[in-house]
Write an enzyme that holds these catalytic residues in place. Structure first.
Site, PDB file in Angstrom:
ATOM      1  N   LEU A 288       0.812  -1.214   0.000  1.00 26.94           N
ATOM      2  CA  LEU A 288       0.000   0.000   0.000  1.00 26.94           C
ATOM      3  C   LEU A 288       0.846   1.266   0.000  1.00 26.94           C
ATOM      4  CD1 LEU A 288      -2.885  -1.084   2.403  1.00 26.94           C
ATOM      5  CD2 LEU A 288      -2.724  -1.311  -0.085  1.00 26.94           C
ATOM      6  N   HIS A 289       2.067   1.191   0.541  1.00 30.42           N
ATOM      7  CA  HIS A 289       2.896   2.404   0.519  1.00 30.42           C
ATOM      8  C   HIS A 289       3.369   2.753  -0.899  1.00 30.42           C
ATOM      9  CE1 HIS A 289       7.282   0.626   1.007  1.00 30.42           C
ATOM     10  NE2 HIS A 289       6.620   0.055   0.024  1.00 30.42           N
ATOM     11  N   ASP A 290       3.183   1.834  -1.829  1.00 32.23           N
ATOM     12  CA  ASP A 290       3.565   2.085  -3.216  1.00 32.23           C
ATOM     13  C   ASP A 290       2.479   2.801  -4.010  1.00 32.23           C
ATOM     14  OD1 ASP A 290       6.069   0.871  -2.975  1.00 32.23           O
ATOM     15  OD2 ASP A 290       5.319  -1.099  -3.565  1.00 32.23           O
ATOM     16  N   SER A 342       3.279   8.225  -4.058  1.00 30.82           N
ATOM     17  CA  SER A 342       2.710   7.604  -2.852  1.00 30.82           C
ATOM     18  C   SER A 342       3.506   8.047  -1.625  1.00 30.82           C
ATOM     19  CB  SER A 342       2.733   6.080  -2.991  1.00 30.82           C
ATOM     20  OG  SER A 342       4.066   5.615  -3.132  1.00 30.82           O
TER      21      SER A 342
END
Length: 381
Positions: A288-290, A342
């Site tokens: 998700l951090h991408d 992101s």
């Protein structure tokens, strides 16, 4: 002065875990305090050269060659093995020794040290290629990209410095799989990225949460790369053999250099409907951090749709504090901003994102304090 340096060396050799990072941070702070303006400029000028020289060392197999030989090797021998001109090899080896990547034992003779042995490993070799070939051009484009966008918050997977660097309209993780020479190093470095020796299930009560769950599909590693987290979990809990599923793109499975014994590989794009229904755990590590928030919700929705009564999502990511963030975490955060539009997220930002996706957070357990690597357990609201 010499006595103080000796004490620092003794402390460095004895320190472990958190104490080791405290020593590293203290040395870093001390270096910055001691620098003259000339020292600062020299340090900046050397940053790009160091990664470039490491890339050349990887290309020429210098690190592997030295690591595989118990005895030091001469410049002439290394030149012969690589077909590099002796003068070029001599200057390269001299530089690599000066920055600590190899050891100079005598005139024109070199050996492996601890860093050499690290860089000889496939995961770290992949890291060198990834940082030079993929991240390097992005960071070169980053200042101009921010200037062109007037330094506004552009959280967009198709509008970042990555697109400027590689002249593409595609998101990074759509474009990269079409370039095997760039995608393979990324997958390799993911096997060593993060915290070595501190598994996430050392703080998350995995067995307790598993309970009496009786179905076959226990653990689905969504976008799990080469499966290093699956293998670690299986080693810790052998009873999970045949109950762990590794999902990633078909291009990833073509690159895996080892067998996934006891783990089921399943090619899957996590933006598409989740094929495994009703699993106990859907695990996402550094996924998700991408992606910016809208894409994260698009990743989470298919998982929620596949939920059974006992399903839950486990998110393995940094959870940043509101202040005092480590240099390592801030480095990754800005790299994500440049590459993917992101970011790393704070506790409040994680709660807001998951709430928007229809999830509620049950608990957050941090297993590595320096980077705030944490496990977020979430279920539907």
């Amino acid at each position: 002065m010499d006595e103080a340096l000796d004490q620092l060396r003794d402390l460095a050799t004895q320190a472990d875990g958190v104490d080791r990072h405290k020593v590293l941070d203290a040395i870093r702070d001390l270096q910055l305090q001691l620098e003259t303006p000339h020292d600062t400029l020299s340090r900046f000028s050397g940053l790009q050269l160091e990664i470039a020289a490491a890339r050349i060392g990887v290309d020429l197999d210098i690190f592997k060659t030295l690591e595989e030989n118990a005895q030091p090797l001469s410049t002439a021998v290394l030149s012969s093995k690589t077909n590099a001109a002796p003068l070029v090899m001599s200057r390269l080896l001299r530089y690599l020794a000066s920055v600590g990547m190899i050891q100079e034992v005598s005139r024109d003779n070199f050996a492996a040290n601890a860093i050499t042995k690290t860089l000889a490993q496939p995961g770290y070799e992949g890291g060198i290629r990834h940082f030079f070939d993929n991240i390097g051009p992005v960071l070169q484009s980053f200042p101009d990209f921010l200037a062109e966008t007037k330094y506004q918050d552009v959280s967009n997977a198709t509008n970042s410095a990555f697109q400027k660097a590689f002249s593409t309209d595609l998101p990074a993780f759509v474009w990269l799989p079409t370039k095997p020479e760039r995608f393979a190093p990324l997958q390799q470095v993911m096997t060593v990225q993060g915290t070595a020796g501190v598994p996430w299930f050392s703080v998350f009560p995995f067995e307790k949460e598993l309970g009496d769950f009786a179905d076959t599909d226990v653990f689905v590693d969504v976008g799990g790369g080469f499966g290093h987290q699956c293998l670690a979990l299986l080693a810790a809990f052998p009873g999970l053999r045949g109950k762990i599923i590794l999902e990633d793109l078909p291009q990833t499975f073509e690159q895996i250099p080892f067998k996934l014994d006891g783990i089921e590989p399943k090619p899957h794009n996590f933006f598409e409907p989740q094929p495994v229904k009703g699993a106990r755990f859907y695990y996402l590590r550094n996924i998700l951090h991408d992606w910016p928030d809208d894409k994260c919700i698009a990743i989470l929705q298919p998982l929620i749709a596949a939920f059974g009564p006992a399903s839950q999502i486990i998110i393995d990511e940094m959870v940043l504090p509101d202040s005092g963030v480590s240099w390592e975490a801030t480095t990754i955060d800005l790299t994500l901003m440049a590459s993917f539009g992101s970011r790393e997220r704070t506790t409040a930002q994680w709660h807001a994102l998951l709430d928007a996706a229809g999830l509620k957070v049950l608990r957050i357990d941090t297993y590595q304090a320096r980077r705030q690597d944490s496990i977020i357990q979430a279920i539907p609201k």
